[in-house]
Design a protein around this motif. Structure first.
Motif, PDB file in Angstrom:
ATOM      1  N   ARG A  25       0.829  -1.211   0.000  1.00 30.29           N
ATOM      2  CA  ARG A  25       0.000   0.000   0.000  1.00 30.29           C
ATOM      3  C   ARG A  25       0.860   1.256   0.000  1.00 30.29           C
ATOM      4  NH1 ARG A  25      -3.617  -2.230   4.750  1.00 30.29           N
ATOM      5  NH2 ARG A  25      -4.482  -3.992   3.635  1.00 30.29           N
ATOM      6  N   TRP A  26       1.946   1.229   0.767  1.00 28.43           N
ATOM      7  CA  TRP A  26       2.828   2.391   0.818  1.00 28.43           C
ATOM      8  C   TRP A  26       3.494   2.608  -0.534  1.00 28.43           C
ATOM      9  CZ3 TRP A  26       3.111   6.785   2.674  1.00 28.43           C
ATOM     10  CH2 TRP A  26       4.286   7.527   2.683  1.00 28.43           C
ATOM     11  N   ALA A  59       0.975   4.202  -2.796  1.00 25.01           N
ATOM     12  CA  ALA A  59       0.821   5.623  -2.470  1.00 25.01           C
ATOM     13  C   ALA A  59       1.964   6.439  -3.054  1.00 25.01           C
ATOM     14  CB  ALA A  59       0.739   5.821  -0.957  1.00 25.01           C
ATOM     15  N   ARG A  60       3.188   5.938  -2.940  1.00 26.43           N
ATOM     16  CA  ARG A  60       4.345   6.659  -3.478  1.00 26.43           C
ATOM     17  C   ARG A  60       4.274   6.751  -4.996  1.00 26.43           C
ATOM     18  NH1 ARG A  60       8.253   2.940  -1.554  1.00 26.43           N
ATOM     19  NH2 ARG A  60       9.733   3.962  -2.916  1.00 26.43           N
ATOM     20  N   ASP A  73       1.621   9.236  -5.996  1.00 24.26           N
ATOM     21  CA  ASP A  73       2.078  10.598  -5.735  1.00 24.26           C
ATOM     22  C   ASP A  73       3.075  11.064  -6.794  1.00 24.26           C
ATOM     23  OD1 ASP A  73       1.997  12.915  -3.959  1.00 24.26           O
ATOM     24  OD2 ASP A  73       4.083  12.411  -3.485  1.00 24.26           O
ATOM     25  N   VAL A  84      -6.174   2.917  -2.330  1.00 32.80           N
ATOM     26  CA  VAL A  84      -5.131   3.838  -1.864  1.00 32.80           C
ATOM     27  C   VAL A  84      -5.327   5.211  -2.501  1.00 32.80           C
ATOM     28  CG1 VAL A  84      -2.645   4.308  -1.845  1.00 32.80           C
ATOM     29  CG2 VAL A  84      -3.483   2.010  -1.322  1.00 32.80           C
ATOM     30  N   LEU A 102      -5.779   8.629  -0.539  1.00 35.12           N
ATOM     31  CA  LEU A 102      -4.796   9.679  -0.790  1.00 35.12           C
ATOM     32  C   LEU A 102      -5.471  10.990  -1.169  1.00 35.12           C
ATOM     33  CD1 LEU A 102      -1.737  10.245  -0.993  1.00 35.12           C
ATOM     34  CD2 LEU A 102      -1.837   9.462  -3.351  1.00 35.12           C
ATOM     35  N   TYR A 162      -1.601   9.317   4.438  1.00 31.57           N
ATOM     36  CA  TYR A 162      -0.662   9.099   3.335  1.00 31.57           C
ATOM     37  C   TYR A 162      -0.030  10.430   2.924  1.00 31.57           C
ATOM     38  CZ  TYR A 162      -2.366   4.335   2.183  1.00 31.57           C
ATOM     39  OH  TYR A 162      -2.691   3.000   2.184  1.00 31.57           O
TER      40      TYR A 162
END
Length: 94
Positions: free
Chosen positions: A42-43, A46-47, A50, A73, A77, A85
């Protein structure tokens, strides 16, 4: 609704950690390997979201995540009031 006392205690424990090694040890005790993989996935999503410029399908493939995870996500976000996030992403950019 404020977090429960148990969640507050968990937050305090996390905030007490000062190195990646300490976080790794705590998370290894706290979570199953599958849970840790899901958090990391998930992280990463998110990155990638972004960073912009990639389609959800490309992000899903790169993160080895399901399209559902990418959509979820993305929704958190952009639309959810927590903005956890966003907070972490912005702090890591600084």
């Amino acid at each position: 609704m404020p977090p429960s006392p148990a969640r507050t205690a968990l937050h305090d424990a996390i905030l007490s950690l000062t190195t990646r090694e300490e976080v790794e040890a705590f998370m290894a005790d706290l979570c199953t390997p599958a849970e840790l993989r899901a958090f990391a996935e998930r992280w990463q999503v998110a990155r990638l979201l972004d960073g912009g410029g990639k389609s959800y399908r490309e992000i899903a493939a790169e993160a080895q995540a399901s399209p559902t995870t990418v959509v979820r996500v993305a929704r958190y976000l952009k639309d959810m009031p927590h903005q956890g996030y966003r907070l972490a992403l912005d702090r890591l950019k600084a």
